[in-house]
Design a protein around this motif. Structure first.
Motif, PDB file in Angstrom:
ATOM      1  N   ALA A  25       1.224  -1.138  -0.060  1.00  0.00           N
ATOM      2  CA  ALA A  25      -0.143  -0.354  -0.017  1.00  0.00           C
ATOM      3  C   ALA A  25       0.718   1.303   0.123  1.00  0.00           C
ATOM      4  O   ALA A  25       0.230   2.876  -0.382  1.00  0.00           O
ATOM      5  CB  ALA A  25      -0.396   0.234   1.049  1.00  0.00           C
ATOM      6  N   GLN A  26       2.291   0.912   0.390  1.00  0.00           N
ATOM      7  CA  GLN A  26       2.797   1.838   0.627  1.00  0.00           C
ATOM      8  C   GLN A  26       4.071   2.452  -0.728  1.00  0.00           C
ATOM      9  O   GLN A  26       4.444   3.339  -0.673  1.00  0.00           O
ATOM     10  CB  GLN A  26       4.065   2.052   1.212  1.00  0.00           C
ATOM     11  N   LEU A  27       3.564   0.872  -1.444  1.00  0.00           N
ATOM     12  CA  LEU A  27       4.369   1.286  -3.154  1.00  0.00           C
ATOM     13  C   LEU A  27       4.126   1.895  -3.796  1.00  0.00           C
ATOM     14  O   LEU A  27       4.666   2.831  -5.100  1.00  0.00           O
ATOM     15  CB  LEU A  27       4.880   0.108  -3.586  1.00  0.00           C
ATOM     16  N   PRO A  51       9.189   5.111  -7.728  1.00  0.00           N
ATOM     17  CA  PRO A  51      10.338   4.850  -8.755  1.00  0.00           C
ATOM     18  C   PRO A  51      10.717   4.049  -7.601  1.00  0.00           C
ATOM     19  O   PRO A  51      11.053   3.974  -6.734  1.00  0.00           O
ATOM     20  CB  PRO A  51      11.210   5.755  -8.772  1.00  0.00           C
ATOM     21  N   LEU A  52      10.997   2.442  -8.204  1.00  0.00           N
ATOM     22  CA  LEU A  52      11.831   1.155  -7.773  1.00  0.00           C
ATOM     23  C   LEU A  52      12.749   1.622  -7.996  1.00  0.00           C
ATOM     24  O   LEU A  52      14.055   1.432  -9.774  1.00  0.00           O
ATOM     25  CB  LEU A  52      11.378  -0.412  -8.680  1.00  0.00           C
ATOM     26  N   ASP A  53      14.056   2.161  -7.451  1.00  0.00           N
ATOM     27  CA  ASP A  53      15.334   3.061  -6.997  1.00  0.00           C
ATOM     28  C   ASP A  53      15.774   2.869  -6.133  1.00  0.00           C
ATOM     29  O   ASP A  53      15.669   2.489  -5.182  1.00  0.00           O
ATOM     30  CB  ASP A  53      15.771   3.912  -7.566  1.00  0.00           C
ATOM     31  N   PHE A  96       1.349  -5.768  -7.297  1.00  0.00           N
ATOM     32  CA  PHE A  96       3.009  -6.499  -6.872  1.00  0.00           C
ATOM     33  C   PHE A  96       2.118  -8.251  -6.694  1.00  0.00           C
ATOM     34  O   PHE A  96       0.831  -9.028  -6.342  1.00  0.00           O
ATOM     35  CB  PHE A  96       2.965  -6.039  -6.304  1.00  0.00           C
ATOM     36  N   SER A  97       2.594  -8.693  -7.778  1.00  0.00           N
ATOM     37  CA  SER A  97       2.366 -10.194  -7.644  1.00  0.00           C
ATOM     38  C   SER A  97       4.032 -10.262  -6.310  1.00  0.00           C
ATOM     39  O   SER A  97       4.529  -9.614  -6.063  1.00  0.00           O
ATOM     40  CB  SER A  97       3.183 -11.245  -8.959  1.00  0.00           C
TER      41      SER A  97
END
Length: 155
Positions: free
Chosen positions: A15-17, A21-23, A80-81
């Motif tokens: 829930a926080q994501l 950006p994935l970094d 997300f899986s």
């Protein structure tokens, strides 16, 4: 612990994501917000160990790796899986992360690492690739993949 309870635990984190950006900045945030030995980390690690023991996590095996996708990318997991793998001193199959990958590293052997990272979080950005490697013992690794996207390669 049940898969439904496990999904709720994961959803508290995912829930926080959305929108982040994935970094490296996300990895630092995850490691400061949910560090190893925090209640959330402990709850997730205990849930993963219970799921493996009960047979609903890591219920497949190939090449010395126990693995399994427990949830496809769902609205409940914020797109997300969720996969969990159990590895001991080996490298897994090479793959690409089209949208990135977030990993929670849970050593089962003190000092075990995943791609050189100790207990905690590791984030790979969109388009990154690797051969996931556990060294110095055994670990469980939880993978969060945006939209469930992963591409296995021959590399």
């Amino acid at each position: 612990m049940s898969p439904t309870d496990f999904q709720r635990l994961i959803a508290d984190v995912t829930a926080q994501l959305p929108g982040r950006p994935l970094d490296a900045e996300l990895a630092a945030w995850l490691n400061s917000t949910y560090p190893a030995h925090s209640p959330t980390f402990r709850d997730l690690a205990e849930a993963c160990r219970a799921g493996v023991a009960e047979g609903w996590l890591c219920n497949r095996e190939a090449g010395g790796i126990r693995y399994g996708r427990i949830f496809k990318a769902l609205p409940d997991t914020h797109g997300f899986s969720v996969d969990v793998v159990h590895m001991k001193d080996l490298a897994g199959p090479h793959h690409v992360h089209p949208h990135g990958e977030i990993d929670l590293i849970m050593p089962l052997t003190e000092g075990a690492t995943f791609d050189g990272h100790p207990a905690g979080w590791c984030v790979y950005g969109p388009g990154s690739a690797h051969r996931p490697t556990v060294a110095n013992g055994e670990a469980l690794v939880l993978y969060l993949l945006p939209q469930g996207a992963i591409e296995f390669t021959a590399a």
